[in-house]
Scaffold this motif. Structure first.
Motif, PDB file in Angstrom:
ATOM      1  N   THR A  68      54.953  12.096  -1.699  1.00 21.03           N
ATOM      2  CA  THR A  68      55.764  12.719  -2.741  1.00 21.03           C
ATOM      3  C   THR A  68      56.226  11.640  -3.701  1.00 21.03           C
ATOM      4  O   THR A  68      56.643  10.560  -3.276  1.00 21.03           O
ATOM      5  CB  THR A  68      56.980  13.435  -2.125  1.00 21.03           C
ATOM      6  N   ALA A  69      56.154  11.946  -5.004  1.00 21.87           N
ATOM      7  CA  ALA A  69      56.581  10.990  -6.025  1.00 21.87           C
ATOM      8  C   ALA A  69      57.437  11.703  -7.071  1.00 21.87           C
ATOM      9  O   ALA A  69      57.135  12.833  -7.460  1.00 21.87           O
ATOM     10  CB  ALA A  69      55.368  10.356  -6.702  1.00 21.87           C
ATOM     11  N   SER A  70      58.486  11.024  -7.497  1.00 20.62           N
ATOM     12  CA  SER A  70      59.301  11.539  -8.594  1.00 20.62           C
ATOM     13  C   SER A  70      59.234  10.595  -9.787  1.00 20.62           C
ATOM     14  O   SER A  70      60.024  10.703 -10.711  1.00 20.62           O
ATOM     15  CB  SER A  70      60.749  11.740  -8.138  1.00 20.62           C
ATOM     16  N   VAL A  93      51.263   2.236 -11.207  1.00 15.65           N
ATOM     17  CA  VAL A  93      49.872   2.589 -11.445  1.00 15.65           C
ATOM     18  C   VAL A  93      49.792   3.325 -12.788  1.00 15.65           C
ATOM     19  O   VAL A  93      50.562   4.255 -13.032  1.00 15.65           O
ATOM     20  CB  VAL A  93      49.323   3.500 -10.328  1.00 15.65           C
ATOM     21  N   VAL A  94      48.882   2.890 -13.632  1.00 14.20           N
ATOM     22  CA  VAL A  94      48.536   3.628 -14.848  1.00 14.20           C
ATOM     23  C   VAL A  94      47.131   4.153 -14.610  1.00 14.20           C
ATOM     24  O   VAL A  94      46.230   3.387 -14.259  1.00 14.20           O
ATOM     25  CB  VAL A  94      48.589   2.743 -16.104  1.00 14.20           C
ATOM     26  N   ALA A  95      46.961   5.471 -14.774  1.00 11.77           N
ATOM     27  CA  ALA A  95      45.678   6.088 -14.464  1.00 11.77           C
ATOM     28  C   ALA A  95      45.220   6.975 -15.614  1.00 11.77           C
ATOM     29  O   ALA A  95      46.035   7.650 -16.257  1.00 11.77           O
ATOM     30  CB  ALA A  95      45.790   6.911 -13.185  1.00 11.77           C
ATOM     31  N   GLU A  96      43.912   6.959 -15.867  1.00 16.10           N
ATOM     32  CA  GLU A  96      43.323   7.835 -16.873  1.00 16.10           C
ATOM     33  C   GLU A  96      43.110   9.217 -16.263  1.00 16.10           C
ATOM     34  O   GLU A  96      42.521   9.348 -15.184  1.00 16.10           O
ATOM     35  CB  GLU A  96      41.983   7.279 -17.340  1.00 16.10           C
ATOM     36  N   VAL A  97      43.580  10.238 -16.951  1.00 18.55           N
ATOM     37  CA  VAL A  97      43.386  11.610 -16.502  1.00 18.55           C
ATOM     38  C   VAL A  97      41.991  12.049 -16.932  1.00 18.55           C
ATOM     39  O   VAL A  97      41.650  11.992 -18.111  1.00 18.55           O
ATOM     40  CB  VAL A  97      44.462  12.545 -17.084  1.00 18.55           C
ATOM     41  N   ALA A 144      46.501   9.619 -20.187  1.00 18.15           N
ATOM     42  CA  ALA A 144      46.911   8.715 -19.106  1.00 18.15           C
ATOM     43  C   ALA A 144      48.297   9.088 -18.604  1.00 18.15           C
ATOM     44  O   ALA A 144      49.118   9.654 -19.332  1.00 18.15           O
ATOM     45  CB  ALA A 144      46.897   7.266 -19.591  1.00 18.15           C
ATOM     46  N   LEU A 145      48.541   8.748 -17.354  1.00 22.36           N
ATOM     47  CA  LEU A 145      49.836   8.944 -16.715  1.00 22.36           C
ATOM     48  C   LEU A 145      50.170   7.690 -15.928  1.00 22.36           C
ATOM     49  O   LEU A 145      49.332   6.805 -15.748  1.00 22.36           O
ATOM     50  CB  LEU A 145      49.810  10.185 -15.809  1.00 22.36           C
ATOM     51  N   SER A 146      51.417   7.634 -15.461  1.00 23.69           N
ATOM     52  CA  SER A 146      51.829   6.513 -14.613  1.00 23.69           C
ATOM     53  C   SER A 146      52.680   7.040 -13.462  1.00 23.69           C
ATOM     54  O   SER A 146      53.226   8.141 -13.530  1.00 23.69           O
ATOM     55  CB  SER A 146      52.620   5.475 -15.411  1.00 23.69           C
ATOM     56  N   PHE A 147      52.756   6.243 -12.414  1.00 23.08           N
ATOM     57  CA  PHE A 147      53.645   6.510 -11.282  1.00 23.08           C
ATOM     58  C   PHE A 147      53.832   5.194 -10.538  1.00 23.08           C
ATOM     59  O   PHE A 147      53.089   4.224 -10.767  1.00 23.08           O
ATOM     60  CB  PHE A 147      53.096   7.601 -10.351  1.00 23.08           C
ATOM     61  N   SER A 148      54.821   5.154  -9.671  1.00 17.85           N
ATOM     62  CA  SER A 148      55.002   3.954  -8.850  1.00 17.85           C
ATOM     63  C   SER A 148      55.061   4.358  -7.386  1.00 17.85           C
ATOM     64  O   SER A 148      55.475   5.470  -7.048  1.00 17.85           O
ATOM     65  CB  SER A 148      56.263   3.186  -9.253  1.00 17.85           C
ATOM     66  N   VAL A 149      54.596   3.453  -6.544  1.00 14.72           N
ATOM     67  CA  VAL A 149      54.605   3.661  -5.098  1.00 14.72           C
ATOM     68  C   VAL A 149      55.110   2.396  -4.422  1.00 14.72           C
ATOM     69  O   VAL A 149      55.037   1.309  -4.978  1.00 14.72           O
ATOM     70  CB  VAL A 149      53.205   4.044  -4.558  1.00 14.72           C
ATOM     71  N   MET A 150      55.632   2.582  -3.207  1.00 12.39           N
ATOM     72  CA  MET A 150      56.055   1.439  -2.396  1.00 12.39           C
ATOM     73  C   MET A 150      55.008   1.214  -1.314  1.00 12.39           C
ATOM     74  O   MET A 150      53.995   1.911  -1.274  1.00 12.39           O
ATOM     75  CB  MET A 150      57.444   1.686  -1.845  1.00 12.39           C
ATOM     76  N   GLY A 151      55.231   0.296  -0.395  1.00 14.22           N
ATOM     77  CA  GLY A 151      54.196  -0.171   0.515  1.00 14.22           C
ATOM     78  C   GLY A 151      53.923   0.633   1.761  1.00 14.22           C
ATOM     79  O   GLY A 151      53.538   0.057   2.767  1.00 14.22           O
TER      80      GLY A 151
END
Length: 166
Positions: free
Chosen positions: A39-41, A135-139, A52-59
């Motif tokens: 789950t990401a907010s 993370v920056v990702a291309e949709v 493009a969109l972005s999100f962050s994750v931890m380890g």
């Protein structure tokens, strides 16, 4: 090691963002050990051209699998997915069970057909920042599902909002 001032600033930063409501998504990817998801907010639109969109994750283990994947889905959740958001927010929560409604795209990524939208994306940049990775990702594809209200993360809880509630 953080100094006392840095720790206080970090705590105040967390308090500030607990006051800021955000949308909720489950980011998912296929992998050699099966599907992974969390789950990401932190999901945000970055650009329309290129999309493009972005999100962050931890380890976490799921985060490491997502970071290693060549492609992923960002599944934007609505009120019917409250339990799913909670499940994927816990390290020991059930994932990709038949009753959660998951399917697999022809390209191999898990996606949630009942989500508000499922965005298939390919990572462009992975930027380590402290104990997180942005993370920056291309949709590369957008699958629209039913628009059924909003699921919001606020003050460390998930809040469903149906229809045009304020």
């Amino acid at each position: 090691m953080l100094s006392r001032i840095d720790t206080e600033l970090g705590d105040r930063l967390k308090d500030a963002f607990r006051r800021f409501p955000t949308g909720v998504a489950v980011i998912a990817a296929g992998g050699p050990r099966g599907p992974a998801g969390l789950t990401a907010s932190s999901v945000a639109s970055v650009s329309v051209d290129p999309p493009a969109l972005s999100f962050s994750v931890m380890g976490s283990r799921s985060a490491r699998a997502i970071l290693a994947a060549p492609s992923l889905t960002v599944n934007l959740l609505g009120p019917p997915h409250l339990a799913l958001a909670r499940d994927f927010a816990r390290s020991d929560g059930p994932r990709f069970t038949p009753d959660q409604g998951w399917d697999v795209l022809p390209t191999g990524e898990p996606f949630l057909p009942g989500a508000q939208a499922s965005l298939r994306a390919v990572p462009l940049h992975r930027l380590p920042v402290g104990d997180s990775t942005v993370v920056v990702a291309e949709v590369v594809d957008v699958l629209l599902g039913p628009a059924r209200g909003r699921l919001v993360h606020h003050d460390r809880e998930f809040h469903p909002h149906h229809g045009d509630e304020s």
